[in-house]
Design a protein around this motif. Structure first.
Motif, PDB file in Angstrom:
ATOM      1  N   GLU A  48       0.830  -1.204   0.000  1.00  0.00           N
ATOM      2  CA  GLU A  48       0.000   0.000   0.000  1.00  0.00           C
ATOM      3  C   GLU A  48       0.865   1.255   0.000  1.00  0.00           C
ATOM      4  O   GLU A  48       0.556   2.237  -0.688  1.00  0.00           O
ATOM      5  N   LEU A  92       0.729   4.103  -2.858  1.00  0.00           N
ATOM      6  CA  LEU A  92       0.405   5.492  -2.538  1.00  0.00           C
ATOM      7  C   LEU A  92       1.549   6.433  -2.913  1.00  0.00           C
ATOM      8  O   LEU A  92       1.312   7.559  -3.364  1.00  0.00           O
ATOM      9  N   GLU A 116       1.217   7.323  -6.392  1.00  0.00           N
ATOM     10  CA  GLU A 116       0.218   8.372  -6.582  1.00  0.00           C
ATOM     11  C   GLU A 116       0.777   9.735  -6.186  1.00  0.00           C
ATOM     12  O   GLU A 116       0.461  10.756  -6.806  1.00  0.00           O
ATOM     13  N   LEU A 162      -0.571   5.495   6.180  1.00  0.00           N
ATOM     14  CA  LEU A 162      -1.368   5.145   5.005  1.00  0.00           C
ATOM     15  C   LEU A 162      -2.654   5.968   4.952  1.00  0.00           C
ATOM     16  O   LEU A 162      -3.052   6.449   3.886  1.00  0.00           O
ATOM     17  N   THR A 183      -3.479   8.725   2.044  1.00  0.00           N
ATOM     18  CA  THR A 183      -4.705   8.507   1.262  1.00  0.00           C
ATOM     19  C   THR A 183      -5.599   9.734   1.318  1.00  0.00           C
ATOM     20  O   THR A 183      -6.149  10.178   0.300  1.00  0.00           O
ATOM     21  N   LEU A 233      -4.160  12.706  -0.716  1.00  0.00           N
ATOM     22  CA  LEU A 233      -4.389  12.543  -2.155  1.00  0.00           C
ATOM     23  C   LEU A 233      -5.828  12.894  -2.536  1.00  0.00           C
ATOM     24  O   LEU A 233      -6.087  13.406  -3.632  1.00  0.00           O
TER      25      LEU A 233
END
Length: 301
Positions: free
Chosen positions: A54, A58, A61, A255, A259, A262
């Motif tokens: 993960e 990420l 991203e 995380l 997230t 973003l």
């Protein structure tokens, strides 16, 4: 917490520190091979594999976000606040780990000097605000006044009230100027902070993270709680709301924060032209001269 539970938690915190090095070395193809290093627990192996997968996804991203910010000339400010040992530095490190420091830079200012103390309070932060195409991550910010300065008595009641009157207007000005302002508070429990401080005390590689101010903050836990609650209530504005990150679990906090970050920006993947490596130009008269042995670093490894 029993002694056995405390030892287990301290060991987990130590492993998390080792993971910081692994994260810099790993690529997706390596995860299964190394995720079980340092422990024999199958459950822990699985959790680490999932975390790494993960995290790398990420971070991919975040690279897209970086390219979008640079291309569209957006201006982004991200503030990270929280108690000592709450994990702010850890998430900042994961956000910037694979980004271009010319686009995404970290600002962590020391205590103000004698001259800065006589300036407008926000003045020393303004030079660090982003230009177009930049992201600035503040590892602590102007909210020092509402936290450590208030609790430790480094500002007067009048200065504190002036801060609370001014900061909403200051942040509204930033937003009107085109800056995207995102504010995170990392929230940890009393027991978790105590555990992390113990981990730092007993880890020679982390003892530098403990300052006398950190130790005093432990004693004044309740005063910091009151200050935090007051700060969040008085500076949570529609233009720049606070977002609270539950941070007792470091990996989940990282995380979840990335997230959420973003999700706050409407970034799109920027198409890049195909990169073609040009052939090396060679000249017949080129001669490479050897480097003197006296200039070479000893090859001990």
């Amino acid at each position: 917490m029993s002694e056995e539970e405390m030892i287990k938690r301290l060991r987990g915190d130590l492993l998390d520190g080792y993971d910081e090095e692994l994260e810099m070395e790993l690529e997706d193809r390596n995860i299964d091979a190394v995720a079980g290093v340092l422990t024999d627990s199958a459950e822990y192996h699985s959790a680490r594999r999932q975390y790494f997968r993960e995290l790398f996804r990420l971070q991919g991203e975040l690279v897209k976000l970086q390219d979008w910010v640079a291309t569209t000339k957006r201006k982004v400010v991200i503030i990270f606040e929280g108690r000592d040992a709450a994990g702010k530095g850890g998430v900042i490190k994961r956000i910037t780990q694979r980004l271009n420091p010319r686009v995404a830079r970290v600002v962590a200012l020391p205590a103000p000097g004698d001259r800065e103390k006589t300036q407008w309070y926000f003045q020393r932060y303004v030079p660090h605000l982003p230009a177009g195409g930049e992201m600035v991550l503040f590892d602590r910010s102007w909210y020092n006044r509402a936290g450590v300065e208030r609790v430790m008595g480094f500002c007067t009641d009048g200065e504190l009230e002036e801060f609370f009157r001014t900061v909403p207007e200051f942040e509204k000005m930033l937003v009107r100027s085109g800056i995207v302002l995102i504010k995170y508070w990392f929230s940890i429990s009393d027991d978790e902070q105590n555990l992390r401080f113990l981990g730092r005390i007993h880890d020679p590689l982390k003892q530098w993270k403990l300052s006398p101010m950190d130790l005093e903050s432990r004693r004044r836990w309740e005063a910091y709680t009151k200050a935090k609650e007051d700060m969040l209530e008085r500076t949570h504005i529609p233009e720049a709301p606070w977002w609270v990150v539950p941070a007792d679990d470091k990996k989940k906090a990282r995380l979840n924060c990335i997230t959420h970050l973003l999700s706050q920006l409407p970034y799109e993947e920027v198409e890049r032209p195909e990169v073609v490596l040009p052939p090396r130009v060679r000249h017949e008269d080129y001669v490479r001269h050897p480097v003197p042995d006296s200039m070479m670093v000893p090859q001990r490894y």
